[in-house]
Design an enzyme around this catalytic site. Structure first.
Site, mmCIF file in Angstrom:
data_model
loop_
_atom_site.group_PDB
_atom_site.id
_atom_site.type_symbol
_atom_site.label_atom_id
_atom_site.label_comp_id
_atom_site.label_asym_id
_atom_site.label_seq_id
_atom_site.Cartn_x
_atom_site.Cartn_y
_atom_site.Cartn_z
ATOM 1 N N SER A 1 -7.962 90.498 37.259
ATOM 2 C CA SER A 1 -8.194 89.085 36.924
ATOM 3 C C SER A 1 -9.348 88.469 37.687
ATOM 4 C CB SER A 1 -6.948 88.255 37.237
ATOM 5 O OG SER A 1 -5.828 88.795 36.612
ATOM 6 N N THR B 1 -5.713 85.524 39.251
ATOM 7 C CA THR B 1 -6.771 84.659 39.783
ATOM 8 C C THR B 1 -6.478 84.238 41.226
ATOM 9 O OG1 THR B 1 -7.321 83.787 37.642
ATOM 10 C CG2 THR B 1 -7.730 82.329 39.494
ATOM 11 N N THR C 1 -12.276 84.000 39.468
ATOM 12 C CA THR C 1 -11.530 84.631 38.383
ATOM 13 C C THR C 1 -12.469 85.307 37.385
ATOM 14 O OG1 THR C 1 -9.812 84.212 36.706
ATOM 15 C CG2 THR C 1 -11.559 82.587 36.850
ATOM 16 N N ARG D 1 -16.578 81.586 27.049
ATOM 17 C CA ARG D 1 -15.438 80.738 27.443
ATOM 18 C C ARG D 1 -15.393 80.568 28.968
ATOM 19 N NH1 ARG D 1 -10.738 81.204 30.973
ATOM 20 N NH2 ARG D 1 -9.131 79.847 30.158
ATOM 21 N N THR E 1 -3.766 77.855 38.995
ATOM 22 C CA THR E 1 -3.829 79.124 38.279
ATOM 23 C C THR E 1 -3.078 78.969 36.960
ATOM 24 O OG1 THR E 1 -3.414 81.518 38.459
ATOM 25 C CG2 THR E 1 -1.773 80.071 39.426
ATOM 26 N N GLY E 2 -3.325 79.896 36.045
ATOM 27 C CA GLY E 2 -2.664 79.825 34.748
ATOM 28 C C GLY E 2 -3.656 79.529 33.642
HETATM 29 C C1 SD4 Z 1 -8.584 80.660 33.616
HETATM 30 N N1 SD4 Z 1 -7.131 79.741 35.289
HETATM 31 O O1 SD4 Z 1 -9.668 81.196 33.440
HETATM 32 C C2 SD4 Z 1 -7.838 80.941 34.913
HETATM 33 C C3 SD4 Z 1 -6.972 82.132 34.725
HETATM 34 C C4 SD4 Z 1 -5.856 82.253 35.700
HETATM 35 O O2 SD4 Z 1 -3.918 83.179 36.308
HETATM 36 O O3 SD4 Z 1 -5.692 81.511 36.617
HETATM 37 N N2 SD4 Z 1 -4.979 83.171 35.529
HETATM 38 O O4 SD4 Z 1 -8.044 79.956 32.773
#
Ligand code: SD4
Length: 336
Positions: A80, A194, A212, A222, A245-246
């Site tokens: 990630s 991330t 990330t 993106r 995160t997420g």
């Molecule tokens: C994103 N927030 O690119 C990041 C991905 C992430 O756990 O945090 N994954 O959207």
């Protein structure tokens, strides 16, 4: 005021025994337990360790978080972040990172390719340019001019995942993430993700960074929340710091990390502030969530930490003046 005596006592303790404690909510550091470093996701214990070495030697939080995040960026097994990150749907590894210091300085790179350490490029954007954000080709060329090497970041294993994904080309960010994790470590959902890292140094100053490769198999170009100041990261040295995160799209929509810091400004504890941000997002988006996850971690100016996520499964790790590596599961909103 710096609690230097307490820091020294804790440093001595920490050289004696470094323990790894799982889910010990009781160990959440009390007020003034700093220096400290906290990161999203359990595997980033290894990054905290390197950041801690800087902090324990009296170094600046900014140096600590840069060195710490670089550990994860260079890890080929973390799919990630950085080297080994899963590519976009065309097979390009594109990276996002940002950094923020105690002086309100900030820098960011978005969609940069072939550079192992986007966090360090983000720091240079902050320190050497009149700008905050450089993207794509411009960020890459700026990195080369400043001595970074062009490197292939697509590992054989990430390329294999991508080729497998191409067979169906079905895009659901959360499903893709879960699928990859199961393949890599059966039964485990926390082998990578991330990195958002926050630190407070011996002088009580705060800094943070986030890095990330974004959502696996995303559309070309993106960008998520992670390199966006106020979304993936925010630091206000008078109040506190937060990182996310997420699914970045959801975090961007409500300026997630800035929301957390503002809630702390108006009196919420770090955990309450993270919870407020998650609840706000949920209220706004509850009809469009599918199975997505978001999570926040935060630290306030007194050295208290907190975390909260939408669903079960988000964890974080920290090392504080007590000299222990601790991994905790975050509390979450949607109980089954
Ligand atoms: C994103 N927030 O690119 C990041 C991905 C992430 O756990 O945090 N994954 O959207």
């Amino acid at each position: 005021m710096i609690n230097r005596r307490k820091f020294i006592r804790h440093s001595v303790l920490s050289t004696g025994a470094i323990l790894l404690a799982q889910n010990l909510n009781a160990r959440i550091p009390s007020t003034n337990s700093f220096p400290l470093v906290i990161s999203t996701w359990a595997p980033n214990v290894k990054a905290n360790k390197v950041a801690w070495e800087v902090l324990a030697n009296g170094g600046r939080a900014l140096d600590a978080i840069e060195k710490g995040v670089m550990v994860t960026e260079a890890d080929p097994d973390d799919t990630s972040v950085g080297y080994g990150g899963l590519p976009d749907r065309d097979g390009n590894v594109t990276l996002d990172a940002c950094i923020m210091d105690e002086l309100g300085g900030c820098g960011s790179v978005m969609c940069i390719e072939n550079i192992m350490h986007p966090v360090s490029v983000a720091r240079l954007v902050m320190e050497k340019t009149p700008h905050v954000v450089l993207v794509g080709r411009g960020a890459f060329e700026f990195a080369l001019k400043n001595g970074f090497k062009k490197e292939n970041l697509l590992t054989a294993s990430s390329e294999k995942f991508w080729k497998e994904w191409l067979k169906t080309s079905m895009y659901n960010p959360m499903d893709t993430m879960k699928h990859m994790k199961q393949k890599r470590a059966p039964g485990s959902i926390d082998n990578h993700d991330t990195i958002g890292m926050l630190a407070m140094d011996v002088n009580g100053n705060l800094s943070g960074a986030c890095s990330t490769s974004g959502m696996a198999f995303k559309m070309k170009g993106r960008v998520g929340d992670s390199p966006i100041i106020g979304a993936g990261l925010f630091v206000d040295n008078e109040v506190g710091a937060a990182t996310a995160t997420g699914v970045g799209e959801e975090v961007i929509r409500m300026c997630g990390s800035h929301t957390v810091v503002e809630a702390m400004r108006y009196g919420k504890s770090p955990k309450e502030a993270c919870q407020l941000a998650v609840e706000r997002m949920y209220k706004l988006r509850k009809n469009n969530l599918n199975d997505m996850q978001i999570g926040f971690i935060a630290v306030n100016k007194s050295g208290e930490i907190g975390a909260f996520s939408l669903r079960e499964g988000f964890n974080y790790c920290y090392r504080s003046g007590e000299g222990l590596d601790v991994v905790n599961d975050a509390e979450f909103l949607l109980k089954k």
